[in-house]
Motif scaffolding. Structure first.
Motif, PDB file in Angstrom:
ATOM      1  N   ASN A  64       0.249   2.239 -20.860  1.00 51.75           N
ATOM      2  CA  ASN A  64      -0.954   1.422 -21.029  1.00 51.75           C
ATOM      3  C   ASN A  64      -2.104   2.222 -21.614  1.00 51.75           C
ATOM      4  O   ASN A  64      -2.926   1.678 -22.364  1.00 51.75           O
ATOM      5  CB  ASN A  64      -1.361   0.809 -19.692  1.00 51.75           C
ATOM      6  CG  ASN A  64      -0.348  -0.196 -19.179  1.00 51.75           C
ATOM      7  OD1 ASN A  64       0.498  -0.683 -19.944  1.00 51.75           O
ATOM      8  ND2 ASN A  64      -0.418  -0.508 -17.901  1.00 51.75           N
ATOM      9  N   HIS A 120      -3.960   1.194 -25.002  1.00 53.58           N
ATOM     10  CA  HIS A 120      -5.400   0.953 -25.039  1.00 53.58           C
ATOM     11  C   HIS A 120      -6.050   1.638 -26.238  1.00 53.58           C
ATOM     12  O   HIS A 120      -7.077   1.155 -26.754  1.00 53.58           O
ATOM     13  CB  HIS A 120      -6.049   1.454 -23.742  1.00 53.58           C
ATOM     14  CG  HIS A 120      -7.500   1.135 -23.628  1.00 53.58           C
ATOM     15  ND1 HIS A 120      -7.973  -0.154 -23.495  1.00 53.58           N
ATOM     16  CD2 HIS A 120      -8.607   1.924 -23.660  1.00 53.58           C
ATOM     17  CE1 HIS A 120      -9.289  -0.147 -23.417  1.00 53.58           C
ATOM     18  NE2 HIS A 120      -9.713   1.109 -23.525  1.00 53.58           N
ATOM     19  N   ASP A 172      -9.589  -4.779 -27.135  1.00 53.87           N
ATOM     20  CA  ASP A 172     -10.364  -5.141 -25.949  1.00 53.87           C
ATOM     21  C   ASP A 172      -9.993  -4.180 -24.823  1.00 53.87           C
ATOM     22  O   ASP A 172      -9.265  -3.212 -25.023  1.00 53.87           O
ATOM     23  CB  ASP A 172     -10.111  -6.598 -25.551  1.00 53.87           C
ATOM     24  CG  ASP A 172      -8.633  -6.899 -25.380  1.00 53.87           C
ATOM     25  OD1 ASP A 172      -7.874  -5.963 -25.037  1.00 53.87           O
ATOM     26  OD2 ASP A 172      -8.232  -8.053 -25.590  1.00 53.87           O
ATOM     27  N   ASN A 173     -10.478  -4.470 -23.619  1.00 49.14           N
ATOM     28  CA  ASN A 173     -10.241  -3.575 -22.476  1.00 49.14           C
ATOM     29  C   ASN A 173      -9.125  -4.062 -21.559  1.00 49.14           C
ATOM     30  O   ASN A 173      -9.071  -3.699 -20.379  1.00 49.14           O
ATOM     31  CB  ASN A 173     -11.527  -3.418 -21.660  1.00 49.14           C
ATOM     32  CG  ASN A 173     -12.569  -2.621 -22.405  1.00 49.14           C
ATOM     33  OD1 ASN A 173     -12.242  -1.745 -23.212  1.00 49.14           O
ATOM     34  ND2 ASN A 173     -13.844  -2.922 -22.147  1.00 49.14           N
ATOM     35  N   ARG A 174      -8.230  -4.869 -22.132  1.00 48.06           N
ATOM     36  CA  ARG A 174      -7.158  -5.438 -21.313  1.00 48.06           C
ATOM     37  C   ARG A 174      -6.327  -4.355 -20.631  1.00 48.06           C
ATOM     38  O   ARG A 174      -6.063  -4.418 -19.426  1.00 48.06           O
ATOM     39  CB  ARG A 174      -6.265  -6.306 -22.197  1.00 48.06           C
ATOM     40  CG  ARG A 174      -4.990  -6.779 -21.510  1.00 48.06           C
ATOM     41  CD  ARG A 174      -4.030  -7.394 -22.504  1.00 48.06           C
ATOM     42  NE  ARG A 174      -2.727  -7.650 -21.922  1.00 48.06           N
ATOM     43  CZ  ARG A 174      -1.646  -7.957 -22.618  1.00 48.06           C
ATOM     44  NH1 ARG A 174      -1.719  -8.069 -23.939  1.00 48.06           N
ATOM     45  NH2 ARG A 174      -0.493  -8.182 -22.016  1.00 48.06           N
ATOM     46  N   TRP A 175      -5.912  -3.334 -21.386  1.00 47.42           N
ATOM     47  CA  TRP A 175      -5.023  -2.316 -20.826  1.00 47.42           C
ATOM     48  C   TRP A 175      -5.759  -1.401 -19.858  1.00 47.42           C
ATOM     49  O   TRP A 175      -5.164  -0.893 -18.898  1.00 47.42           O
ATOM     50  CB  TRP A 175      -4.359  -1.520 -21.937  1.00 47.42           C
ATOM     51  CG  TRP A 175      -3.482  -2.362 -22.799  1.00 47.42           C
ATOM     52  CD1 TRP A 175      -3.661  -2.698 -24.101  1.00 47.42           C
ATOM     53  CD2 TRP A 175      -2.270  -3.014 -22.383  1.00 47.42           C
ATOM     54  NE1 TRP A 175      -2.656  -3.518 -24.542  1.00 47.42           N
ATOM     55  CE2 TRP A 175      -1.780  -3.724 -23.501  1.00 47.42           C
ATOM     56  CE3 TRP A 175      -1.551  -3.082 -21.193  1.00 47.42           C
ATOM     57  CZ2 TRP A 175      -0.602  -4.469 -23.463  1.00 47.42           C
ATOM     58  CZ3 TRP A 175      -0.379  -3.824 -21.148  1.00 47.42           C
ATOM     59  CH2 TRP A 175       0.080  -4.508 -22.272  1.00 47.42           C
ATOM     60  N   LYS A 198      -8.148  -2.457 -17.836  1.00 44.02           N
ATOM     61  CA  LYS A 198      -8.212  -3.236 -16.601  1.00 44.02           C
ATOM     62  C   LYS A 198      -6.845  -3.251 -15.897  1.00 44.02           C
ATOM     63  O   LYS A 198      -6.773  -3.212 -14.669  1.00 44.02           O
ATOM     64  CB  LYS A 198      -8.670  -4.659 -16.902  1.00 44.02           C
ATOM     65  CG  LYS A 198     -10.110  -4.749 -17.411  1.00 44.02           C
ATOM     66  CD  LYS A 198     -10.494  -6.173 -17.780  1.00 44.02           C
ATOM     67  CE  LYS A 198     -11.926  -6.256 -18.302  1.00 44.02           C
ATOM     68  NZ  LYS A 198     -12.289  -7.640 -18.706  1.00 44.02           N
ATOM     69  N   THR A 199      -5.787  -3.320 -16.717  1.00 47.89           N
ATOM     70  CA  THR A 199      -4.442  -3.285 -16.130  1.00 47.89           C
ATOM     71  C   THR A 199      -4.201  -1.967 -15.401  1.00 47.89           C
ATOM     72  O   THR A 199      -3.654  -1.947 -14.292  1.00 47.89           O
ATOM     73  CB  THR A 199      -3.381  -3.480 -17.226  1.00 47.89           C
ATOM     74  OG1 THR A 199      -3.593  -4.737 -17.871  1.00 47.89           O
ATOM     75  CG2 THR A 199      -1.976  -3.430 -16.638  1.00 47.89           C
TER      76      THR A 199
END
Length: 461
Positions: A224, A228, A233-236, A238-239
């Motif tokens: 991840n 990233h 975006d900041n999806r990874w 946050k994951t």
């Protein structure tokens, strides 16, 4: 992008080769029979010097310990007064020579086990520290993430090696875990009462769960992190935040159970409720110390130019703080057991204080006094060579910590730091270096798009 230098790569490979040769020699040099042990001890004049004292009374032999050697009977009048008991005494002496044989045969296995666990725990401690940075959303540390990921890469090969060693123990190829010996269990009520937990199938299943979980979490966090770098975006991120929180819950439970299984159970009669935390402190400070050493090395080679002395200062501050935490746990465990003076518990420390006096007290001084004296001053934490010197000493101290945990119950008084121990450190140290620095070549040394990256790059304390 970091490039693994041919010199470092060659050094790691040479260490592995030399270590492997030394380990092979250690197995070859180990005695194969009781007769060889007798001859070895006679040739070294050890029979009357290194054995535990044996006292005799009307019922036979007392004071003999299956993990130690019996001393020669010094009472010259014994032979005249107790001629009828010679057969029983000889039988006990034969049993102890057999225990010595097991101890000497265990020596190369124990050396491998100590070194394998030591380097594995560095990687695991680093992964825990890495997960804490994500879970805490720390702003100072993102510039160090790639170093943490590189060290965590050793989890896979190191974990596989640890599992193989545990399987080999379960197949009775060594005597590291006496509770795995059916003959011992048959005559030991304490181990019998623990057999529902301490049995080989369940032991290996637990080990597979621990290792599988740690390696899988480490793989996801690394994957991840790389994703990233290319995301919009900041999806990874946050994951990874959620994964890290979940991993830390899993880790704190499984790390404690692992410490019971892999270390405390080598002496199944003894237990401590603080032991999981104690092992955690050792692996945590070892992991942080290794992060500092590799960071300083890469910085000295012209890489990690974005890492400043404030980052090194904070790593050294963690080294100092966790060393104090380790000392607190060591003293709490020691003081409570020693003060209560319960025979089943205090024997753990008596064995180490009598037979392992130098490494036992030495590692306490190294792991507590040295970091306190050197890193107490805030300015010294910014001096790279001070941090390197302290880090090397701290790692030596925590190797001795693992050594003192394992050796008394596996090799007894037959210990010394010789070819097997040095060779095991060389082999696993070379493997660790090769894997970690090779992993560092697989991605840029600076993460991209981390929300706290600017804060980390401009961090000053």
């Amino acid at each position: 992008m970091y490039t693994l230098s041919s010199k470092l790569k060659l050094t790691a490979i040479i260490c592995m080769i030399v270590g492997a040769i030394g380990l092979i020699y250690g197995f070859i040099a180990a005695p194969d029979s009781v007769e060889e042990v007798r001859e070895m001890m006679a040739s070294h004049g050890e029979h009357g010097e290194t054995h535990q004292e044996v006292t005799y009374d009307e019922e036979g032999v007392e004071g003999a310990n299956e993990h130690n050697f019996p001393k020669e009977v010094e009472d010259a009048g014994y032979e005249e007064d107790h001629e009828g008991e010679h057969g029983e005494a000889g039988s006990h002496e034969d049993e102890h020579y057999e225990h010595v044989l097991h101890q000497l045969q265990n020596k190369p296995w124990a050396a491998i086990y100590v070194a394998a666990f030591f380097f594995f725990m560095i990687s695991l401690g680093t992964l825990a520290f890495y997960a804490i940075q994500y879970a805490a959303q720390a702003g100072w540390s993102p510039v160090l993430f790639r170093v943490m990921e590189g060290i965590s890469a050793y989890l896979l090969p190191g974990g596989v090696i640890m599992f193989i060693l545990l399987v080999l123990s379960g197949l009775h190829l060594n005597h590291l875990f006496i509770w795995m010996d059916p003959e011992v269990v048959a005559t030991d009520e304490i181990i019998q009462n623990k057999s529902s937990y301490l049995n080989v199938p369940f032991f290996l299943i637990r080990a597979a769960i621990y290792l599988g979980g740690w390696i899988f979490f480490g793989y996801l966090l690394r994957r991840n992190s790389l994703r990233h770098d290319e995301a919009n975006d900041n999806r990874w991120f946050k994951t990874n935040f959620k994964l890290s929180a979940g991993f830390l819950v899993f880790f704190i439970v499984t790390e404690s159970m692992m410490s019971w299984d892999w270390i405390m159970s080598v002496d199944p009669h003894w237990f401590s409720t603080l032991f999981g935390w104690y092992v955690f402190a050792s692996m945590f400070v070892s992991g942080i110390t290794t992060i500092a050493l590799i960071t300083i090395y890469l910085k000295s080679r012209g890489y990690l130019t974005f890492v400043n002395n404030s980052h090194i200062h904070d790593l050294a501050k963690f080294m100092f703080g966790i060393s104090i935490f380790w000392t607190y746990l060591w003293f709490s465990q020691f003081m409570l057991i020693w003060y209560s003076n319960i025979p089943e518990e205090v024997v753990y420390y008596i064995t180490r204080m009598e037979d392992y006096r130098l490494p036992f007290f030495g590692m306490v001084a190294i792991n507590f006094l040295f970091p306190v004296l050197v890193l107490m001053n805030s300015d010294y934490k910014r001096v790279n060579w001070f941090v390197v010197m302290t880090g090397i000493v701290v790692l030596i101290g925590h190797y001795l910590d693992i050594f003192v945990m394992i050796m008394p119950s596996t090799v007894g008084e037959s210990w010394f730091i010789g070819i097997p121990e040095i060779s095991a450190v060389l082999f696993f140290g070379g493997l660790f270096t090769f894997v970690v620095f090779n992993a560092l070549t697989k991605a840029p040394l600076l993460v991209k798009r981390n929300p706290f990256l600017k804060e980390s790059e401009n961090y000053h304390y």
